[in-house]
Design a protein around this motif. Structure first.
Motif, PDB file in Angstrom:
ATOM      1  N   SER A 110      45.763  38.435  43.106  1.00 45.93           N
ATOM      2  CA  SER A 110      46.179  39.439  42.143  1.00 45.93           C
ATOM      3  C   SER A 110      45.030  40.424  41.957  1.00 45.93           C
ATOM      4  O   SER A 110      43.897  40.148  42.340  1.00 45.93           O
ATOM      5  CB  SER A 110      46.540  38.784  40.807  1.00 45.93           C
ATOM      6  N   ASP A 111      45.340  41.556  41.389  1.00 44.18           N
ATOM      7  CA  ASP A 111      44.329  42.596  41.216  1.00 44.18           C
ATOM      8  C   ASP A 111      43.083  42.094  40.501  1.00 44.18           C
ATOM      9  O   ASP A 111      41.954  42.443  40.848  1.00 44.18           O
ATOM     10  CB  ASP A 111      44.913  43.773  40.419  1.00 44.18           C
ATOM     11  N   ASP A 112      43.295  41.273  39.477  1.00 47.27           N
ATOM     12  CA  ASP A 112      42.159  40.812  38.683  1.00 47.27           C
ATOM     13  C   ASP A 112      41.525  39.536  39.240  1.00 47.27           C
ATOM     14  O   ASP A 112      40.591  38.998  38.667  1.00 47.27           O
ATOM     15  CB  ASP A 112      42.580  40.597  37.226  1.00 47.27           C
TER      16      ASP A 112
ATOM     17  N   SER B 113      42.629  36.566  39.336  1.00 44.69           N
ATOM     18  CA  SER B 113      42.868  35.339  38.577  1.00 44.69           C
ATOM     19  C   SER B 113      44.010  34.499  39.135  1.00 44.69           C
ATOM     20  O   SER B 113      44.254  33.395  38.681  1.00 44.69           O
ATOM     21  CB  SER B 113      43.160  35.673  37.113  1.00 44.69           C
TER      22      SER B 113
ATOM     23  N   THR C 228      35.111  31.233  37.944  1.00 45.78           N
ATOM     24  CA  THR C 228      35.624  31.933  36.762  1.00 45.78           C
ATOM     25  C   THR C 228      36.705  31.117  36.061  1.00 45.78           C
ATOM     26  O   THR C 228      37.471  31.645  35.252  1.00 45.78           O
ATOM     27  CB  THR C 228      36.164  33.327  37.145  1.00 45.78           C
TER      28      THR C 228
ATOM     29  N   THR D 272      46.989  39.222  32.772  1.00 48.22           N
ATOM     30  CA  THR D 272      45.550  39.042  32.740  1.00 48.22           C
ATOM     31  C   THR D 272      45.242  37.832  31.879  1.00 48.22           C
ATOM     32  O   THR D 272      45.719  37.732  30.770  1.00 48.22           O
ATOM     33  CB  THR D 272      44.858  40.278  32.139  1.00 48.22           C
ATOM     34  N   ASN D 273      44.463  36.945  32.425  1.00 44.78           N
ATOM     35  CA  ASN D 273      44.125  35.754  31.647  1.00 44.78           C
ATOM     36  C   ASN D 273      43.229  36.117  30.471  1.00 44.78           C
ATOM     37  O   ASN D 273      42.200  36.743  30.644  1.00 44.78           O
ATOM     38  CB  ASN D 273      43.394  34.726  32.516  1.00 44.78           C
TER      39      ASN D 273
END
Ligand SMILES: [Zn+2]
Length: 230
Positions: A30-32, A34, A86, A227-228
């Motif tokens: 994913s983009d972030d 996560s 992370t 987004t987490n």
């Protein structure tokens, strides 16, 4: 038979929307960063990603794993190390395992993944399981969770455990571990495996899209990148 006939068919577009960052041809994020997807470009007997062989028995769990080689190994190792650092990887919702069927061009999500962090550092031990020719390359082995068991009623791989009262998302059977077709089981009322299956097939035949658990795996909502929140 290593593979089940996946229930949740997805398209290239859905994969790209959900996992727009391609780390390797098999690993998407994913983009972030996560969430990630492992795409298995499966050909029969491919030892680099097989649910049946090779596999590793550890604490009576059957693990399966994905093997990255060469440049892919370096890119995957870097990404996955960061992914774990992370705080990701042990929650099944963060990894999709996707089977790419070369013949039809279709992709299927067959389960959610989970990285076995406790043995991910045991790369040397994992490499020992690979064919000799693979060990001479730069290799990174990503061990994933045990694979799912067949539901005794519908035969889909939907059960994380046997005998632990998991409910099959496909047919709704609650598994108390029995495989006896004609034995009445506690959690399913008067039903036996055989009579429950007859009932299930009747419903299924009148509605090919029938699924006991109705939240679809891929939906516009689930395609929205989350987004987490730490
Ligand atoms: Zn079932």
């Amino acid at each position: 038979m290593a593979w089940w006939d996946g229930t949740f068919e997805i398209t290239d577009e859905e994969l790209a929307a959900r996992y727009p960052v391609a780390i390797t041809s098999d690993l998407h994020a994913s983009d972030d960063g996560s969430k990630m997807a492992l795409v298995c470009r499966f050909t029969d007997g491919d030892y680099r990603f097989s649910l049946a062989d090779p596999h590793l028995e550890k604490d009576e769990q059957t693990l399966f794993y994905h093997v990255f080689t060469g440049d892919d190994a370096r890119a995957a190792r870097k990404f996955i190390n960061r992914f774990i650092a992370t705080g990701h990887g042990i929650n099944g919702n963060e990894i999709d395992l996707i089977r790419f069927e070369a013949d039809s061009g279709n992709m299927f999500i067959y389960s959610e993944g989970e990285i076995c962090i406790d043995i991910i550092d045991g790369q040397l031990a994992l490499l020992e399981l690979l064919p000799e020719r693979e060990r001479i390359n730069d290799v990174f082995v990503l061990p994933l969770k045990r694979y799912l068991y067949h539901c005794p009623v519908c035969q889909r791989r939907t059960l994380m455990y046997r005998g632990m009262y998991d409910i099959c998302v496909q047919c709704g059977w609650e598994d108390d571990g029995t495989d006896d077709e004609d034995e009445e089981t506690g959690p399913n009322g008067d039903f036996t495996i055989r009579s429950y299956r007859e009932n299930y097939l009747k419903i299924k035949n009148s509605d090919m899209n029938y699924r006991w658990f109705t939240t679809p795996c891929i939906s516009p909502k689930s395609l929205h990148l989350e987004t987490n929140v730490q």
